[in-house]
Design an enzyme around this catalytic site. Structure first.
Site, PDB file in Angstrom:
ATOM      1  N   HIS A 169     -21.596  36.866   7.927  1.00  0.00           N
ATOM      2  CA  HIS A 169     -22.762  36.087   7.483  1.00  0.00           C
ATOM      3  C   HIS A 169     -23.972  37.017   7.319  1.00  0.00           C
ATOM      4  O   HIS A 169     -24.645  36.993   6.280  1.00  0.00           O
ATOM      5  CB  HIS A 169     -23.049  34.994   8.511  1.00  0.00           C
ATOM      6  CG  HIS A 169     -24.193  34.106   8.173  1.00  0.00           C
ATOM      7  ND1 HIS A 169     -24.019  32.823   7.706  1.00  0.00           N
ATOM      8  CD2 HIS A 169     -25.536  34.306   8.230  1.00  0.00           C
ATOM      9  CE1 HIS A 169     -25.210  32.273   7.497  1.00  0.00           C
ATOM     10  NE2 HIS A 169     -26.149  33.162   7.805  1.00  0.00           N
ATOM     11  N   GLU A 170     -24.232  37.828   8.327  1.00  0.00           N
ATOM     12  CA  GLU A 170     -25.406  38.710   8.280  1.00  0.00           C
ATOM     13  C   GLU A 170     -25.235  39.828   7.254  1.00  0.00           C
ATOM     14  O   GLU A 170     -26.210  40.249   6.623  1.00  0.00           O
ATOM     15  CB  GLU A 170     -25.710  39.266   9.671  1.00  0.00           C
ATOM     16  CG  GLU A 170     -26.029  38.217  10.712  1.00  0.00           C
ATOM     17  CD  GLU A 170     -27.078  37.191  10.295  1.00  0.00           C
ATOM     18  OE1 GLU A 170     -27.964  37.520   9.472  1.00  0.00           O
ATOM     19  OE2 GLU A 170     -27.020  36.053  10.793  1.00  0.00           O
ATOM     20  N   HIS A 174     -26.311  38.573   3.967  1.00  0.00           N
ATOM     21  CA  HIS A 174     -27.769  38.664   3.827  1.00  0.00           C
ATOM     22  C   HIS A 174     -28.194  40.092   3.486  1.00  0.00           C
ATOM     23  O   HIS A 174     -29.075  40.295   2.633  1.00  0.00           O
ATOM     24  CB  HIS A 174     -28.471  38.239   5.113  1.00  0.00           C
ATOM     25  CG  HIS A 174     -28.374  36.790   5.422  1.00  0.00           C
ATOM     26  ND1 HIS A 174     -28.477  35.803   4.469  1.00  0.00           N
ATOM     27  CD2 HIS A 174     -28.191  36.144   6.603  1.00  0.00           C
ATOM     28  CE1 HIS A 174     -28.361  34.622   5.050  1.00  0.00           C
ATOM     29  NE2 HIS A 174     -28.188  34.804   6.344  1.00  0.00           N
TER      30      HIS A 174
END
Length: 124
Positions: free
Chosen positions: A33-34, A37
């Site tokens: 997820h990170e 980003h």
């Protein structure tokens, strides 16, 4: 809500081990997820003070990272047979954007407008 991690465009990916509950799946999902980003930040130069930019990257990360897998949702007590993925992605994006300090104090209309990013990114 516990925050498992975050992305800072100067510090990189940050993981909060105390909220991982010794779960390999949660750790892996959070890292992916990170990293989404981080990729979006490098590719699209996300303005983290712009709620629509933030919503776009949250929609992508929730959709692509495994955050909204059926197993994850059952564990959270959120499941349905219809449009589960879309409901989860939208809910997770809204929660994350609401935690952005730049989002604090926004009126309801402003909060709902930040998910204008929803239509173009829900198909990622």
């Amino acid at each position: 809500a516990d925050c498992q991690g975050g992305h800072d465009n100067t510090k990189g990916v940050i993981l909060c081990e105390q909220h991982m509950h010794r779960s390999k799946v949660l750790t892996e999902t959070t890292i992916v997820h990170e990293l989404i980003h981080a990729f979006d930040d490098c590719r699209a130069h996300v303005d983290w003070h712009n709620m629509q930019h933030h919503a776009c990257t949250e929609i992508r990360a929730a959709n692509l990272s495994g955050d909204c897998s059926f197993a994850q949702e059952v564990q959270r007590g959120n499941w349905a047979l219809r449009a589960q993925q879309q409901k989860c992605v939208r809910r997770r994006a809204e929660l994350s954007v609401a935690m952005n300090p730049a989002s604090r104090g926004a009126r309801a209309g402003e909060r709902s407008s930040r998910l204008r990013a929803w239509p173009p990114h829900k198909i990622d």
